[in-house]
Design an enzyme around this catalytic site. Structure first.
Site, short mmCIF file in Angstrom:
data_model
loop_
_atom_site.label_atom_id
_atom_site.label_comp_id
_atom_site.label_asym_id
_atom_site.label_seq_id
_atom_site.Cartn_x
_atom_site.Cartn_y
_atom_site.Cartn_z
CD GLN A 310 -3.14 -0.62 0.19
OE1 GLN A 310 -3.20 0.50 -0.28
NE2 GLN A 310 -4.03 -1.56 -0.08
CG ASP A 414 -8.36 -5.27 -2.12
OD1 ASP A 414 -8.73 -4.38 -2.91
OD2 ASP A 414 -7.42 -5.12 -1.33
CB CYS A 441 -8.34 0.94 -5.93
SG CYS A 441 -8.03 -0.19 -7.31
#
Length: 483
Positions: A310, A414, A441
């Site tokens: 990240q 994810d 995202c």
């Protein structure tokens, strides 16, 4: 064949001055051209309401056009001065953070209403989680060398040794970073001008994009917020390599940053493609160590130059905390069960869930083999049991493991920016889990997937937004679906 109707308002490649009136999801400013024949919308990325901009039309249709931003002629009244050098990666840095949050929230929720057909999305909204660090939040930067620079006064290209970022939309033109951008490490970026001078004084050439030749290509830096260390990677071609003293360069970095220097790697990239790490190149350790360690929610993660991690670790802690909160909201659907962690990357979320649950088995799946290797190593380092990781395409994995059907109560998703392929999403739905915690995202693809999930009986119970990247248009969403 019928002739295509010509657009009455704009033509491709036409350059216009436009006033931005509104904001759409993804950082697209909305301008309108008014005439006797009506009003016509032009989308201009990376612009703000109130700005007067110069833009070039790139795509046209009957209802709207898309343009490329060339220059901001007048700022928005909402913008404020900041002490940082402007860069393409932070188009909204002069917009107060509360207004950034407002634009992101309104435009994201409207996607779920319009694309996901969730009319009551505002009622399901949980919270907007801001980044703990509004400035200097990134843990990685890639600075590019270029033989073609940008003259900010004349607003045109010039022959110059540059080290910084590409001009937006101009792949062959670099723009020197002379001071702190406000996004990464201040000490590092204030010294980038010295690193550029050091490299320039060697007499070796920076990369010339159009000619596809030169020596210096990229200078990549990773930072650990746990240890404050910096890990460097100098990317060059092999041409003229004997003329460059890599050990001397390592010593120079130690002069500048002292014991903050974790290590220096050197990558050879002779490919013409514009990437930091070549498939056919080599990467060698010149000085120090080749990894740094970062901490997330009390767990340690070893990060190499190639590892995915990240980019905003402090905000990632907030993101993962929200995911785990949704996962553990009903512990009866986690404890003593199997939890699927699909598109798991380096397995961070699964590890945190495993560390906070009772006898849960986490099955993590991701197509990137190197990420799965990192996941296994990190789980071993953190002494977390009950984790199984598989390097496989999620759709194929579910085909090959029918034993999980009707046995899973909770699924964590994810996926990458493209979202989930409909066939794969259908296979996930066929597992018949009670609920899914879907991290994204790219809320546009998540809103698209929401419609299919709704048809299968999964409804949104809660949605939160996490600002991982202040001063950009990006936003992450965490959605809890229940059947």
């Amino acid at each position: 064949m019928p002739r295509r109707e010509r657009n009455k308002f704009v033509k491709r490649n036409q350059v216009l001055e436009l006033e931005i009136e509104d904001y759409a999801f993804g950082g697209k400013g909305i301008a309108r051209i008014h005439s006797d024949e009506g009003s016509f919308v032009v989308f201009v990325p990376n612009t703000l309401p109130g700005q007067l901009v110069k833009a070039q039309i790139k795509k046209t249709s009957k209802k709207y056009a898309e343009a490329k931003l060339m220059d901001v002629l007048q700022p928005s009244p909402d913008e404020v001065e900041v002490p940082f050098q402007d860069i393409p990666g932070a188009p909204y840095i002069q917009l107060p953070i509360d207004l950034q949050h407002q634009y992101k929230k309104e435009s994201t929720l409207s996607l779920f209403k319009r694309i996901g057909k969730v009319e009551n999305i505002e009622d399901l909204f949980d919270e907007f989680i801001s980044s703990p660090n509004v400035f200097h939040y990134r843990n990685k930067m890639e600075y590019g060398f270029s033989a073609i620079g940008y003259d900010r006064i004349a607003k045109r290209d010039k022959d110059e040794f540059t080290l910084g970022f590409k001009r937006r939309g101009v792949w062959w033109m670099g723009d020197n970073l002379d001071k702190d951008s406000g996004l990464f490490d201040k000490q590092l970026e204030d010294n980038l001008i010295n690193i550029r001078k050091y490299c320039q004084e060697t007499g070796l050439d920076p990369w010339h994009g159009p000619r596809k030749e030169g020596f210096f290509r990229y200078f990549v830096v990773r930072k650990s917020y746990k240890t404050d260390e910096l890990l460097f990677n100098l990317v060059t071609t092999s041409y003229d390599l004997p003329k460059f003293d890599l050990n001397k360069f390592a010593n120079y970095l130690v002069e500048l940053f002292g014991d903050r220097v974790a290590g220096l790697l050197h990558t050879i990239n002779d490919e013409v493609g514009d990437r930091t790490i070549a498939t056919s190149g080599s990467i060698n350790l010149i000085y120090g160590k080749d990894k740094i360690v970062e901490e997330l929610l009390g767990l340690n993660f070893e990060i190499s130059m190639k590892s995915f991690f990240q980019t905003n670790p402090k905000s990632a802690e907030k993101l993962y905390s929200k995911v785990v909160e949704y996962v553990l909201e009903d512990k009866t659907k986690v404890d003593n069960t199997v939890v699927m962690d699909l598109f798991c990357g380096t397995g961070t979320i699964g590890q945190i869930v495993a560390s906070k649950s009772e006898n849960a088995k986490i099955v993590g799946v991701d197509i990137v083999a190197s990420a799965i290797e990192d996941a296994k190593k990190n789980a071993k380092r953190n002494k977390i049991n009950g984790l199984e990781f598989f390097a496989a395409d999620v759709g194929k994995f579910l085909n090959q493991h029918p034993q999980y059907q009707n046995k899973i109560k909770t699924i964590i998703l994810d996926p990458a920016r493209a979202g989930i392929v409909p066939k794969t999403l259908q296979k996930i739905i066929n597992l018949n889990a009670d609920r899914m915690v879907y991290v994204s995202c790219n809320p546009a693809t998540q809103a698209r997937d929401t419609e299919l999930l709704k048809e299968a009986g999964y409804n949104i119970k809660k949605i939160s937004l996490v600002d991982q990247f202040p001063h950009t248009s990006h936003i992450e969403t965490v959605v809890l679906f229940e059947r």
